[in-house]
Design an enzyme around this catalytic site. Structure first.
Site, mmCIF file in Angstrom:
data_model
loop_
_atom_site.group_PDB
_atom_site.id
_atom_site.type_symbol
_atom_site.label_atom_id
_atom_site.label_comp_id
_atom_site.label_asym_id
_atom_site.label_seq_id
_atom_site.Cartn_x
_atom_site.Cartn_y
_atom_site.Cartn_z
ATOM 1 N N LYS A 177 0.871 -1.190 0.000
ATOM 2 C CA LYS A 177 0.000 0.000 0.000
ATOM 3 C C LYS A 177 0.903 1.233 0.000
ATOM 4 C CE LYS A 177 -2.619 3.388 1.730
ATOM 5 N NZ LYS A 177 -1.854 4.515 1.182
ATOM 6 N N GLY A 230 6.563 5.060 8.321
ATOM 7 C CA GLY A 230 5.727 6.256 8.352
ATOM 8 C C GLY A 230 5.872 6.960 9.685
ATOM 9 N N GLU A 252 9.327 1.366 10.961
ATOM 10 C CA GLU A 252 10.370 2.376 10.719
ATOM 11 C C GLU A 252 9.672 3.713 10.831
ATOM 12 O OE1 GLU A 252 13.512 1.682 10.163
ATOM 13 O OE2 GLU A 252 13.360 -0.455 9.753
ATOM 14 N N CYS A 286 13.491 10.684 7.147
ATOM 15 C CA CYS A 286 13.318 10.249 8.536
ATOM 16 C C CYS A 286 14.601 10.382 9.341
ATOM 17 C CB CYS A 286 12.833 8.810 8.560
ATOM 18 S SG CYS A 286 13.833 7.753 7.521
ATOM 19 N N GLU A 385 9.647 16.320 15.163
ATOM 20 C CA GLU A 385 10.022 16.101 13.769
ATOM 21 C C GLU A 385 9.228 17.065 12.898
ATOM 22 O OE1 GLU A 385 8.755 12.386 11.802
ATOM 23 O OE2 GLU A 385 10.783 12.256 11.029
HETATM 24 P P1 NAP Z 1 2.074 8.521 7.616
HETATM 25 O O1 NAP Z 1 1.057 9.580 7.581
HETATM 26 O O2 NAP Z 1 2.291 7.784 8.857
HETATM 27 O O3 NAP Z 1 1.702 7.539 6.419
HETATM 28 C C1 NAP Z 1 2.477 6.432 6.083
HETATM 29 C C2 NAP Z 1 1.638 5.419 5.353
HETATM 30 O O4 NAP Z 1 0.628 4.922 6.229
HETATM 31 C C3 NAP Z 1 0.897 5.954 4.143
HETATM 32 O O5 NAP Z 1 0.870 4.975 3.135
HETATM 33 C C4 NAP Z 1 -0.477 6.196 4.687
HETATM 34 O O6 NAP Z 1 -1.480 6.234 3.716
HETATM 35 C C5 NAP Z 1 -0.643 5.021 5.605
HETATM 36 N N1 NAP Z 1 -1.677 5.167 6.646
HETATM 37 C C6 NAP Z 1 -2.295 6.295 7.051
HETATM 38 N N2 NAP Z 1 -3.174 6.000 8.040
HETATM 39 C C7 NAP Z 1 -3.094 4.673 8.247
HETATM 40 C C8 NAP Z 1 -3.738 3.781 9.157
HETATM 41 N N3 NAP Z 1 -4.633 4.207 10.059
HETATM 42 N N4 NAP Z 1 -3.415 2.485 9.102
HETATM 43 C C9 NAP Z 1 -2.498 2.030 8.216
HETATM 44 N N5 NAP Z 1 -1.865 2.831 7.348
HETATM 45 C C10 NAP Z 1 -2.146 4.141 7.362
HETATM 46 O O7 NAP Z 1 3.501 9.068 7.231
HETATM 47 P P2 NAP Z 1 3.907 9.953 6.006
HETATM 48 O O8 NAP Z 1 3.442 11.327 6.278
HETATM 49 O O9 NAP Z 1 3.517 9.296 4.739
HETATM 50 O O10 NAP Z 1 5.504 9.858 6.092
HETATM 51 C C11 NAP Z 1 6.249 10.668 6.905
HETATM 52 C C12 NAP Z 1 6.707 9.932 8.138
HETATM 53 O O11 NAP Z 1 7.382 8.729 7.795
HETATM 54 C C13 NAP Z 1 7.710 10.712 8.948
HETATM 55 O O12 NAP Z 1 7.379 10.678 10.305
HETATM 56 C C14 NAP Z 1 9.026 10.001 8.711
HETATM 57 O O13 NAP Z 1 9.972 10.146 9.708
HETATM 58 C C15 NAP Z 1 8.597 8.610 8.515
HETATM 59 N N6 NAP Z 1 9.585 7.886 7.709
HETATM 60 C C16 NAP Z 1 10.396 6.988 8.344
HETATM 61 C C17 NAP Z 1 11.364 6.291 7.631
HETATM 62 C C18 NAP Z 1 12.261 5.311 8.312
HETATM 63 O O14 NAP Z 1 12.926 4.536 7.647
HETATM 64 N N7 NAP Z 1 12.321 5.278 9.609
HETATM 65 C C19 NAP Z 1 11.473 6.492 6.257
HETATM 66 C C20 NAP Z 1 10.627 7.411 5.640
HETATM 67 C C21 NAP Z 1 9.681 8.095 6.395
HETATM 68 P P3 NAP Z 1 -1.981 7.662 3.119
HETATM 69 O O15 NAP Z 1 -0.828 8.200 2.381
HETATM 70 O O16 NAP Z 1 -3.112 7.313 2.259
HETATM 71 O O17 NAP Z 1 -2.355 8.501 4.299
#
Ligand code: NAP
Ligand code: MG
Length: 491
Positions: A177, A230, A252, A286, A385
């Site tokens: 997804k 995420g 992650e 991240c 963050e």
């Molecule tokens: P996010 O809002 O947490 O979304 C991540 C993914 O989860 C998206 O595909 C999102 O879909 C989905 N999602 C949303 N609500 C969900 C739910 N209730 N249940 C299951 N999945 C759900 O994060 P983001 O804004 O895309 O990414 C930014 C974050 O990712 C930052 O905090 C960053 O630090 C972190 N990140 C971490 C790493 C690492 O390796 N540690 C790498 C990259 C990013 P939708 O897009 O449709 O909302």
């Protein structure tokens, strides 16, 4: 190119409810594609397809064959490098050279896990010595089952590769997804899977709204493993939702990583790595080193040089030559970053540089490279963050103080240290509470090395052999080899 279908069971299906959402180009805020919005019914089809491919085919028993598919995917990604990189720039906003790195790394990741799949084929079982010679035991590793991979938008195809490649290498089947903001290259990966003849149901790709299908997938009793990258809040929700069926889980999550610069550092190198550490990919990283601690003796000079350098960064559309900073991914992210900057200004934190939309760019989600100095340690600019091109800097006096400040965070993804004194770098690296430490650099990432965080930055490690183990179960097979009766009942 059309993106209004889902890739399920080797077929392209229109979502049951016919819904789509729009993906935009963040450099001009224009729609570039209508993307299929999977419903819960579609997600169910994907789960059934993955389940069937796992339970009723010999996919999980054929590591050598899996390696062949993984290499074919890598090769096809390389062949489509230019198109994929351009799609990534248009969908995500990042500068083209960075998109090219991503796509090359994604291909490299598939090749790397092809090698590991072959090694799995060779070292199937491991005999382990037991304290009782009447028994013998072998340990084998096998696929955890059906995996669900949920990824963010900052490195769209690369984050897909980090999960899809090891999952397939391990013998799992999966449902991917992608993030709503950047679904396009994930669907291209579906086309590539189809082109190389990956068996139906092994990889299913459902685009859609995370809050709608995410909870359904992560709680689904027929999914064995959830791999999520995420934000921390969604990661916590997923832990709860996966708890119902005690799923294997890897997370992650976010970070607020510190970069400690000692006074003996080369100032040009410090400026270069600080900027790369927070401004590449518009700071939507991240592991970004978004907190910088500078030893007092060089603090004023380094700040001056940093502000000068930041102002020279070329900002613009990612396909333009020499652009180093593109737009943020979407309106929501832009607003979030602008709010954080606004709060800093309102609270009287000293803004050294940037802090607004560039004057020459009226459209698109652009934010100048932004530097706040003397940031109080309790301020959100220091603790939270931001996920944008915003760095918080402050001075320190002693090594011990720097380490203490660096570790004072709910996160523990990464950390970096710079000094000409290698013994000091090693000492500091040993004391930082984070999963990834860089010495005299920040951010370089290698497929061979483990990736993941301490504390609220996550659970488990991706990449390297650790990334494969994320998708493997461990089984012991112990046999009683003696002719003598066991004698518990009949002694
Ligand atoms: P996010 O809002 O947490 O979304 C991540 C993914 O989860 C998206 O595909 C999102 O879909 C989905 N999602 C949303 N609500 C969900 C739910 N209730 N249940 C299951 N999945 C759900 O994060 P983001 O804004 O895309 O990414 C930014 C974050 O990712 C930052 O905090 C960053 O630090 C972190 N990140 C971490 C790493 C690492 O390796 N540690 C790498 C990259 C990013 P939708 O897009 O449709 O909302
Ligand atoms: Mg987009």
């Amino acid at each position: 190119m059309s993106y209004n279908q889902l890739y399920i069971n080797g077929q392209w299906l229109t979502p049951k409810n016919g819904q789509t959402f729009s993906s935009i180009d963040p450099s001009n805020e224009q729609e570039i594609a209508q993307v299929a919005a999977a419903s819960v019914e579609d997600a169910e089809l994907a789960v059934q397809a993955a389940r069937q491919a796992f339970d009723q085919t010999d996919w999980s028993q054929q590591p050598k064959q899996r390696a062949v598919y993984l290499r074919a995917i890598a090769q096809e990604i390389r062949q489509q490098l230019d198109q994929l990189a351009e799609i990534e720039v248009r969908d995500n906003g990042k500068p083209l050279p960075e998109a090219v790195w991503d796509i090359q790394d994604a291909a490299g990741c598939f090749d790397f896990y092809a090698d590991l799949a072959e090694q799995l084929a060779e070292n199937q079982d491991e005999q382990i010595p037991l304290s009782d010679e009447r028994f013998s035991s072998v340990v084998c590793k096998e696929a955890v089952g059906v995996a669900c991979a949920i990824i963010p938008w900052n490195y769209p195809l690369l984050m897909a590769a980090w999960k899809v490649a090891p999952a397939l290498a391990a013998g799992c089947t999966l449902i991917l997804k992608p993030a709503e903001a950047t679904s396009l290259t994930a669907m291209e990966l579906g086309r590539i899977a189809e082109k190389v003849g990956l068996p139906a149901g092994v990889l299913n790709i459902v685009t859609g709204i995370g809050s709608e299908i995410g909870p359904y997938l992560t709680a689904h009793p027929e999914i064995d493993k959830v791999a999520f990258t995420g934000s921390v809040p969604i990661g916590k929700q997923i832990m709860q939702s996966a708890a119902h069926s005690v799923k294997n889980l890897s997370l992650e999550l976010g970070g607020k990583s510190a970069f400690i610069i000692f006074a003996d550092s080369d100032l040009d190198a410090a400026v270069e790595w600080i900027m790369f550490g927070i401004f590449w990919n518009q700071g939507q990283v991240c592991s970004a080193t978004s907190r910088v601690l500078v030893e007092q003796a060089i603090y004023p000079e380094l700040l001056k040089r940093l502000a000068e350098a930041a102002q020279k960064i070329k900002i613009g559309q990612g396909l333009e030559a020499d652009v180093k900073l593109g737009p943020l991914v979407n309106a929501k992210q832009y607003q979030q970053v602008m709010n954080a900057i606004q709060q800093g200004k309102q609270d009287g934190v000293t803004l050294m540089s940037g802090g607004k939309r560039p004057a020459h760019l009226a459209q698109g989600y652009y934010v100048e490279p932004t530097i706040f100095m003397d940031v109080p340690v309790e301020h959100p600019l220091w603790t939270d963050e931001i996920f944008g091109p915003v760095v918080a800097i402050r001075a320190f006096e002693t090594e011990q103080e720097a380490i203490q400040l660096a570790n004072q965070s709910i996160f523990g993804l990464a950390g970096a240290v710079m000094s000409k004194d290698m013994a000091r770098c090693q000492r500091v690296a040993g004391k930082l509470r984070a999963g990834i430490i860089w010495i005299n650099c920040s951010q370089p990432t290698f497929t061979e090395a483990p990736w993941g965080g301490y504390k609220q930055s996550g659970i488990g490690r991706e990449l390297g052999i650790w990334g494969l183990e994320n998708y493997l179960e461990i089984k012991q097979i112990t046999s009683y080899d003696s002719d003598q009766p066991w004698g518990w009942y009949n002694s």
